[in-house]
Design a protein around this motif. Structure first.
Motif, mmCIF file in Angstrom:
data_model
loop_
_atom_site.group_PDB
_atom_site.id
_atom_site.type_symbol
_atom_site.label_atom_id
_atom_site.label_comp_id
_atom_site.label_asym_id
_atom_site.label_seq_id
_atom_site.Cartn_x
_atom_site.Cartn_y
_atom_site.Cartn_z
ATOM 1 N N TRP A 57 0.973 -1.043 -0.072
ATOM 2 C CA TRP A 57 0.089 0.023 0.039
ATOM 3 C C TRP A 57 1.046 1.208 -0.025
ATOM 4 O O TRP A 57 2.106 1.181 0.398
ATOM 5 N N THR A 58 0.387 2.328 -0.645
ATOM 6 C CA THR A 58 1.238 3.348 -0.897
ATOM 7 C C THR A 58 1.841 4.047 0.624
ATOM 8 O O THR A 58 3.203 4.314 0.673
ATOM 9 N N ALA A 59 1.055 3.917 1.677
ATOM 10 C CA ALA A 59 1.679 4.532 2.786
ATOM 11 C C ALA A 59 2.080 3.386 3.768
ATOM 12 O O ALA A 59 2.267 3.639 5.078
ATOM 13 N N LEU A 88 6.946 2.427 -7.935
ATOM 14 C CA LEU A 88 5.364 2.352 -7.799
ATOM 15 C C LEU A 88 4.823 1.580 -8.809
ATOM 16 O O LEU A 88 3.622 0.958 -8.845
ATOM 17 N N ALA A 89 5.413 1.828 -10.043
ATOM 18 C CA ALA A 89 4.832 1.198 -11.357
ATOM 19 C C ALA A 89 5.697 0.087 -11.815
ATOM 20 O O ALA A 89 6.645 0.080 -11.836
ATOM 21 N N ALA A 91 1.911 -0.998 -10.540
ATOM 22 C CA ALA A 91 1.348 -1.090 -8.947
ATOM 23 C C ALA A 91 1.543 -2.644 -8.369
ATOM 24 O O ALA A 91 1.186 -3.533 -9.352
ATOM 25 N N ALA A 121 -12.036 -3.566 -8.291
ATOM 26 C CA ALA A 121 -11.276 -2.635 -7.387
ATOM 27 C C ALA A 121 -10.687 -1.382 -8.007
ATOM 28 O O ALA A 121 -9.410 -1.533 -8.099
ATOM 29 N N GLY A 122 -11.385 -0.694 -8.541
ATOM 30 C CA GLY A 122 -10.733 0.834 -8.897
ATOM 31 C C GLY A 122 -10.333 1.006 -10.270
ATOM 32 O O GLY A 122 -10.901 1.695 -10.959
ATOM 33 N N ASP B 40 -3.465 6.183 4.271
ATOM 34 C CA ASP B 40 -3.412 6.017 2.708
ATOM 35 C C ASP B 40 -3.048 7.534 2.271
ATOM 36 O O ASP B 40 -2.475 7.776 1.322
ATOM 37 N N GLY B 43 0.292 8.882 2.534
ATOM 38 C CA GLY B 43 1.141 8.075 1.711
ATOM 39 C C GLY B 43 1.021 8.753 0.480
ATOM 40 O O GLY B 43 2.367 9.004 -0.281
ATOM 41 N N GLN B 44 -0.087 9.165 -0.208
ATOM 42 C CA GLN B 44 -0.251 9.791 -1.519
ATOM 43 C C GLN B 44 0.743 10.994 -1.218
ATOM 44 O O GLN B 44 1.238 11.645 -2.094
ATOM 45 N N ARG B 46 3.073 11.878 0.590
ATOM 46 C CA ARG B 46 4.486 12.054 0.852
ATOM 47 C C ARG B 46 4.898 11.824 -0.594
ATOM 48 O O ARG B 46 6.188 12.434 -1.090
ATOM 49 N N THR B 47 4.391 11.008 -1.349
ATOM 50 C CA THR B 47 4.839 10.587 -2.728
ATOM 51 C C THR B 47 4.720 11.949 -3.502
ATOM 52 O O THR B 47 5.841 12.562 -4.448
ATOM 53 N N GLU B 95 -11.459 9.414 -6.755
ATOM 54 C CA GLU B 95 -11.250 8.111 -7.567
ATOM 55 C C GLU B 95 -11.281 8.436 -9.132
ATOM 56 O O GLU B 95 -10.519 7.762 -9.812
ATOM 57 N N PRO B 110 2.108 6.864 -12.121
ATOM 58 C CA PRO B 110 2.432 5.736 -11.246
ATOM 59 C C PRO B 110 1.775 5.734 -10.025
ATOM 60 O O PRO B 110 1.161 4.814 -9.541
ATOM 61 N N LEU B 111 2.045 6.882 -9.273
ATOM 62 C CA LEU B 111 1.147 7.163 -8.178
ATOM 63 C C LEU B 111 -0.269 6.929 -8.028
ATOM 64 O O LEU B 111 -1.060 6.612 -7.279
ATOM 65 N N ALA B 113 -2.041 5.380 -10.306
ATOM 66 C CA ALA B 113 -2.260 3.821 -10.267
ATOM 67 C C ALA B 113 -2.381 3.133 -9.274
ATOM 68 O O ALA B 113 -3.311 2.382 -9.293
ATOM 69 N N LYS B 114 -1.755 3.566 -8.622
ATOM 70 C CA LYS B 114 -1.493 2.647 -7.361
ATOM 71 C C LYS B 114 -2.552 2.985 -6.253
ATOM 72 O O LYS B 114 -3.118 2.378 -5.517
ATOM 73 N N VAL B 116 -5.588 4.678 -6.910
ATOM 74 C CA VAL B 116 -6.716 4.503 -7.274
ATOM 75 C C VAL B 116 -7.440 3.244 -6.589
ATOM 76 O O VAL B 116 -8.736 3.379 -6.463
ATOM 77 N N VAL B 117 -6.614 2.233 -6.397
ATOM 78 C CA VAL B 117 -7.062 1.101 -5.859
ATOM 79 C C VAL B 117 -7.441 1.271 -4.357
ATOM 80 O O VAL B 117 -8.525 0.634 -4.011
ATOM 81 N N GLU B 118 -6.566 1.995 -3.669
ATOM 82 C CA GLU B 118 -6.790 2.308 -2.443
ATOM 83 C C GLU B 118 -8.041 3.209 -2.082
ATOM 84 O O GLU B 118 -8.747 2.971 -1.372
#
Lengths: 174, 233
Positions: A57-59, A88-89, A91, A121-122, B40, B43-44, B46-47, B95, B110-111, B113-114, B116-118
């Protein structure tokens, strides 16, 4: 071992194996290789190595600990300069968890993630996949219900088994 | 990188607000849920902020007018209905935004894409609570309606064009309205009809114009770092 690079050297293969065996800091039953978070390892010169790591997870707060653990393993095997970069990519997805990793999660009382249906999911703006039954890791019953989409760590949801009454964590799908 | 700064500030400031629910939510599961969502977002942040400078300096040493977050993110948490309404408005927006941003192939893709799922989980969480409160008791319905009405005038700002983003934000507005209206309808709530901008807000948060409450948020967020520069544990 980075994407598109040549096959790993013998040293690289050995280091990849060592790094892969590092346990996940939050769920020590599963290794980094089984979690699928290692994206690459490249020996840049004598004693110099670069590792690519992707967050679940991102964080994820475990990421810093993972990087520290990786550095420790590599330095104790003769590497003097270790760089752990976060990528990150593409993902990370729960589909990257190996079959053995899933088995170990279940054994440790964490219901493993279900395989993702495409478009869930998204990514396509679709709903979070919640249709398939999730099995209780304690008694095996599929009669379980969601208590909260968020649990002890970012990557897990909290559920309760209607058969044995036990609450348990479920590694949620991303 | 003005776009990364703006989106990073949105995530940072809302994370700070959601953190205020720690220990104070109606049930324990919501303490955990809201702080997970905050994590979450952090985290976004920070990136995104790291793409534009030093994350700590940006978070702790900027003045109010230097932040580029939308005002919706900085408003006080209010009651649980207010927080639910903001989460609904913001997560549906985020979203849509991240899904579009992921397709641009730019530096933020990249951020996006990562994340959006969260964010899909955040939106789902907000949706479930909107349904539960809107279609709940007379009191929960009344307060949920008041909350969606009260925050409506801060939603227009979300769709102001952002330089360098590569996403047609005004183009996402009708889709957002449709999705929000769908949830509100199922929750037996009325879609607010008033203006979606405050009359005196100028360019608002994206131009560094913030509400009174934002100063107090920054005071709390920045106090420790300013009092003890470089402090860590």
């Amino acid at each position: 071992m980075t994407a598109g690079a040549q096959a790993p050297s013998a040293l690289e293969a050995e280091l990849i194996r060592l790094v892969g065996e590092v346990p996940d800091p939050e769920l020590p039953v599963i290794s980094l290789a089984e979690l699928g978070v290692l994206r690459g390892l490249e020996v840049l010169g004598p004693g110099r190595v670069r590792v690519e790591l992707t967050p679940t997870w991102t964080a994820c707060p475990a990421l810093d600990t993972m990087a520290a653990d990786i550095t420790e393993v590599l330095t104790s095997h003769g590497m003097t300069e270790v760089a752990v970069d976060t990528v990150l990519a593409p993902a990370w997805s729960t589909d990257a968890i190996t079959a053995e990793g899933r088995r170990k999660l279940a054994e440790a009382g964490v219901a493993p993630p279900r395989p993702k249906a495409s478009g869930a999911a998204g990514a396509a703006g679709g709903p979070v996949a919640l249709e398939l039954a999730i099995r209780c890791p304690n008694c095996g019953s599929t009669d379980t219900r969601l208590l909260s989409r968020f649990s002890s760590t970012a990557c897990k949801a909290l559920r309760r088994c209607a058969s044995c009454g036990e609450p348990f964590d479920h590694f949620k799908e991303v | 990188m003005a776009a990364a700064r703006a989106l990073g500030d949105d995530a940072l400031v809302l994370a700070q607000r959601l953190g205020e629910w720690a220990g104070d939510a109606p049930v324990l599961e919501e303490d955990v849920a809201l702080t997970n969502i905050a994590l979450d977002l952090l985290g976004q942040a920070r990136t995104l902020l790291s793409l534009t400078g030093d994350e700590d300096e940006l978070a702790f040493l900027r003045e109010e007018h230097e932040f580029r977050n939308v005002q919706l993110a900085e408003l006080p948490i209010g009651d649980f209905a207010d927080t639910t309404a903001r989460q609904l408005y913001f997560s549906v927006y985020q979203e849509l935004l991240y899904a579009a941003l992921a397709d641009t192939g730019g530096a933020l893709a990249p951020l996006a894409a990562k994340a959006v799922v969260e964010v899909a989980y955040h939106r789902d969480h907000a949706e479930q609570w909107t349904l539960r409160l809107g279609d709940g008791t007379e009191e929960s319905h009344r307060r949920m309606q008041r909350a969606v009405d009260g925050l409506w005038r801060y939603t227009g700002e979300l769709f102001e064009p952002l330089d360098g983003l590569g996403v047609d934000l005004p183009g996402l507005h009708p889709v957002w309205r449709e999705r929000v209206a769908d949830v509100l309808g199922r929750a037996t709530l009325t879609v607010p009809g008033g203006p979606d901008r405050t009359p005196w807000a100028a360019g608002a948060g994206r131009q560094g114009v913030h509400t009174e409450a934002f100063g107090r948020l920054l005071a709390e967020m920045q106090y420790l770092h300013r009092a003890h520069p470089g402090a860590s544990w």
